[in-house]
Design a protein around this motif. Sequence first.
Motif, PDB file in Angstrom:
ATOM      1  N   GLU A 257       0.811  -1.229   0.000  1.00 61.70           N
ATOM      2  CA  GLU A 257       0.000   0.000   0.000  1.00 61.70           C
ATOM      3  C   GLU A 257       0.834   1.264   0.000  1.00 61.70           C
ATOM      4  OE1 GLU A 257      -1.972   1.566   3.492  1.00 61.70           O
ATOM      5  OE2 GLU A 257      -1.387  -0.220   4.632  1.00 61.70           O
ATOM      6  N   PHE A 258       2.085   1.167   0.457  1.00 59.01           N
ATOM      7  CA  PHE A 258       2.940   2.349   0.531  1.00 59.01           C
ATOM      8  C   PHE A 258       3.753   2.563  -0.747  1.00 59.01           C
ATOM      9  CE2 PHE A 258       2.528   0.733   4.937  1.00 59.01           C
ATOM     10  CZ  PHE A 258       1.792   1.795   5.453  1.00 59.01           C
ATOM     11  N   LYS A 259       3.596   1.653  -1.719  1.00 55.44           N
ATOM     12  CA  LYS A 259       4.282   1.760  -3.014  1.00 55.44           C
ATOM     13  C   LYS A 259       5.805   1.866  -2.849  1.00 55.44           C
ATOM     14  CE  LYS A 259       0.149   1.888  -4.696  1.00 55.44           C
ATOM     15  NZ  LYS A 259      -0.453   0.626  -5.204  1.00 55.44           N
ATOM     16  N   MET A 260       6.311   1.165  -1.850  1.00 56.02           N
ATOM     17  CA  MET A 260       7.753   1.166  -1.613  1.00 56.02           C
ATOM     18  C   MET A 260       8.485   0.390  -2.699  1.00 56.02           C
ATOM     19  SD  MET A 260       9.049   2.835   0.883  1.00 56.02           S
ATOM     20  CE  MET A 260      10.632   2.003   0.804  1.00 56.02           C
ATOM     21  N   LYS A 261       9.618   0.906  -3.110  1.00 57.79           N
ATOM     22  CA  LYS A 261      10.501   0.188  -4.016  1.00 57.79           C
ATOM     23  C   LYS A 261      11.753  -0.156  -3.227  1.00 57.79           C
ATOM     24  CE  LYS A 261       8.820   2.156  -8.338  1.00 57.79           C
ATOM     25  NZ  LYS A 261       9.171   2.874  -9.588  1.00 57.79           N
ATOM     26  N   GLY A 262      11.750  -1.317  -2.644  1.00 64.07           N
ATOM     27  CA  GLY A 262      12.843  -1.713  -1.766  1.00 64.07           C
ATOM     28  C   GLY A 262      12.338  -1.957  -0.359  1.00 64.07           C
ATOM     29  N   GLN A 263      12.876  -2.968   0.293  1.00 60.45           N
ATOM     30  CA  GLN A 263      12.408  -3.398   1.597  1.00 60.45           C
ATOM     31  C   GLN A 263      12.711  -2.382   2.696  1.00 60.45           C
ATOM     32  OE1 GLN A 263      14.482  -5.200  -0.347  1.00 60.45           O
ATOM     33  NE2 GLN A 263      16.489  -5.161   0.649  1.00 60.45           N
ATOM     34  N   LEU A 264      11.796  -2.270   3.651  1.00 63.53           N
ATOM     35  CA  LEU A 264      12.001  -1.403   4.807  1.00 63.53           C
ATOM     36  C   LEU A 264      12.814  -2.170   5.848  1.00 63.53           C
ATOM     37  CD1 LEU A 264       8.565   0.434   5.153  1.00 63.53           C
ATOM     38  CD2 LEU A 264      10.726   1.320   4.275  1.00 63.53           C
ATOM     39  N   LEU A 265      14.081  -2.304   5.547  1.00 68.62           N
ATOM     40  CA  LEU A 265      15.042  -3.005   6.395  1.00 68.62           C
ATOM     41  C   LEU A 265      16.265  -2.105   6.530  1.00 68.62           C
ATOM     42  CD1 LEU A 265      15.977  -5.591   7.884  1.00 68.62           C
ATOM     43  CD2 LEU A 265      16.808  -6.438   5.683  1.00 68.62           C
ATOM     44  N   HIS A 266      16.637  -1.806   7.776  1.00 70.72           N
ATOM     45  CA  HIS A 266      17.676  -0.806   8.024  1.00 70.72           C
ATOM     46  C   HIS A 266      18.691  -1.328   9.039  1.00 70.72           C
ATOM     47  CE1 HIS A 266      19.452   3.148   8.570  1.00 70.72           C
ATOM     48  NE2 HIS A 266      19.162   3.154   9.861  1.00 70.72           N
ATOM     49  N   ALA A 267      19.968  -1.333   8.655  1.00 75.95           N
ATOM     50  CA  ALA A 267      21.048  -1.711   9.565  1.00 75.95           C
ATOM     51  C   ALA A 267      21.328  -0.521  10.476  1.00 75.95           C
ATOM     52  CB  ALA A 267      22.290  -2.106   8.779  1.00 75.95           C
ATOM     53  N   LYS A 268      20.627  -0.477  11.604  1.00 82.19           N
ATOM     54  CA  LYS A 268      20.589   0.720  12.447  1.00 82.19           C
ATOM     55  C   LYS A 268      21.810   0.878  13.354  1.00 82.19           C
ATOM     56  CE  LYS A 268      17.144   3.291  15.106  1.00 82.19           C
ATOM     57  NZ  LYS A 268      18.029   3.959  16.050  1.00 82.19           N
ATOM     58  N   ARG A 269      22.316  -0.244  13.859  1.00 77.85           N
ATOM     59  CA  ARG A 269      23.401  -0.156  14.845  1.00 77.85           C
ATOM     60  C   ARG A 269      24.420  -1.262  14.603  1.00 77.85           C
ATOM     61  NH1 ARG A 269      23.150  -1.856  20.530  1.00 77.85           N
ATOM     62  NH2 ARG A 269      20.924  -2.266  20.172  1.00 77.85           N
ATOM     63  N   ILE A 270      25.693  -0.935  14.832  1.00 81.26           N
ATOM     64  CA  ILE A 270      26.744  -1.946  14.695  1.00 81.26           C
ATOM     65  C   ILE A 270      27.793  -1.728  15.780  1.00 81.26           C
ATOM     66  CG2 ILE A 270      28.168  -0.604  13.077  1.00 81.26           C
ATOM     67  CD1 ILE A 270      28.672  -3.318  11.614  1.00 81.26           C
ATOM     68  N   SER A 271      28.302  -2.821  16.325  1.00 82.29           N
ATOM     69  CA  SER A 271      29.368  -2.734  17.324  1.00 82.29           C
ATOM     70  C   SER A 271      30.442  -3.759  16.984  1.00 82.29           C
ATOM     71  CB  SER A 271      28.818  -2.979  18.729  1.00 82.29           C
ATOM     72  OG  SER A 271      28.277  -4.279  18.845  1.00 82.29           O
ATOM     73  N   PHE A 272      31.698  -3.397  17.234  1.00 80.34           N
ATOM     74  CA  PHE A 272      32.815  -4.301  16.933  1.00 80.34           C
ATOM     75  C   PHE A 272      34.051  -3.849  17.697  1.00 80.34           C
ATOM     76  CE2 PHE A 272      32.656  -0.924  13.819  1.00 80.34           C
ATOM     77  CZ  PHE A 272      33.965  -0.477  13.735  1.00 80.34           C
ATOM     78  N   ILE A 273      35.021  -4.733  17.804  1.00 72.33           N
ATOM     79  CA  ILE A 273      36.280  -4.415  18.471  1.00 72.33           C
ATOM     80  C   ILE A 273      37.256  -3.863  17.440  1.00 72.33           C
ATOM     81  CG2 ILE A 273      38.210  -5.368  19.790  1.00 72.33           C
ATOM     82  CD1 ILE A 273      36.236  -7.587  20.722  1.00 72.33           C
ATOM     83  N   HIS A 274      37.820  -2.712  17.722  1.00 72.36           N
ATOM     84  CA  HIS A 274      38.735  -2.093  16.774  1.00 72.36           C
ATOM     85  C   HIS A 274      39.937  -3.010  16.545  1.00 72.36           C
ATOM     86  CE1 HIS A 274      41.537   0.740  14.951  1.00 72.36           C
ATOM     87  NE2 HIS A 274      40.492   1.530  14.694  1.00 72.36           N
TER      88      HIS A 274
END
Length: 302
Positions: A257-274
């Motif tokens: 219904e929102f006529k989206m082109k592409g999934q509403l999936l978002h990599a919001k946060r990431i954590s890792f050891i430098h």
Amino acid sequence: MKIDIEFKGEGMRIDLFLKERCKDISRSYLHKLIKNNNVYVNGKCRKKNYILSEGDHIVFEVPEPEELKIEAEDIPLEIVYEDNCLAVINKPRGMVVHPAPGNYTGTMVNALMYKLDNLSSINGVIRPGIVHRIDKDTTGLLVVAKDDKSHKVLSEEIKNRKTGRFYVALVHGNVKDDEGVIELPIGRDPKNRKKMAVTEKNSKYALTRFRVLRRFGNYTYIELILETGRTHQIRVHMTYKGYPIVGDEVYGRRDNEFKMKGQLLHAKRISFIHPETGELLEFEVELPEDFRKILNILEGRL
């Protein structure tokens, strides 16, 4: 490259045998080589479904790879963090991460080559610096390595599940459980080789954790933690569970219904050891505007 093999056994298709022997070559590329007369059995070209017999002599010719030159391009790209070892990128929707046959420009790699002073060489010319990927129409955070040492350390972190990868998604349906674990193997869809699926055949272990953030009747806003990194993992797992991601044109529903082109999936946060300092780093970015807009619409309906 030329491979000379004598087949020992009985009743095996030539394409399956060669895939077993040459694990670094994709099945689709093998089929292309066979079609282009690069594979001979007893001096004759054969089709991919040819059945081998004991003692068959196979000569398999792999053409030398085409020398590729990927150009740096001045493409807008948000760099969230950068130091001498790595960079953290907020990838927009619609941007392919790295070049591929038929698509050598306009990718994140082209932009990185213009904006960063160096990229690791482990993945070659096509994927310099790319430690992990997200799909073209998935938005959000990615870590890029500037040197080979950092690349190896970061890759090991991901392999050993020391990297935290947190996504948010809007899915169809009212997710029943407040939180849960999806532990289902993923492999090529046997009915469509361009798609992935939950399948026991030629699959790999996959684990996704989820938590409901907000319910909107026929939609649910969820957080997902990616424990493994299989191709299209979150999209496949959520579709299998009956909650496809809104806007997903491959695994989702047609009633968008929102006529989206592409999934509403978002990599919001990431954590890792430098990889150099050993410091735990964590980064978070806001939802893209189109995602926020749809959540606001749903909020207004409550």
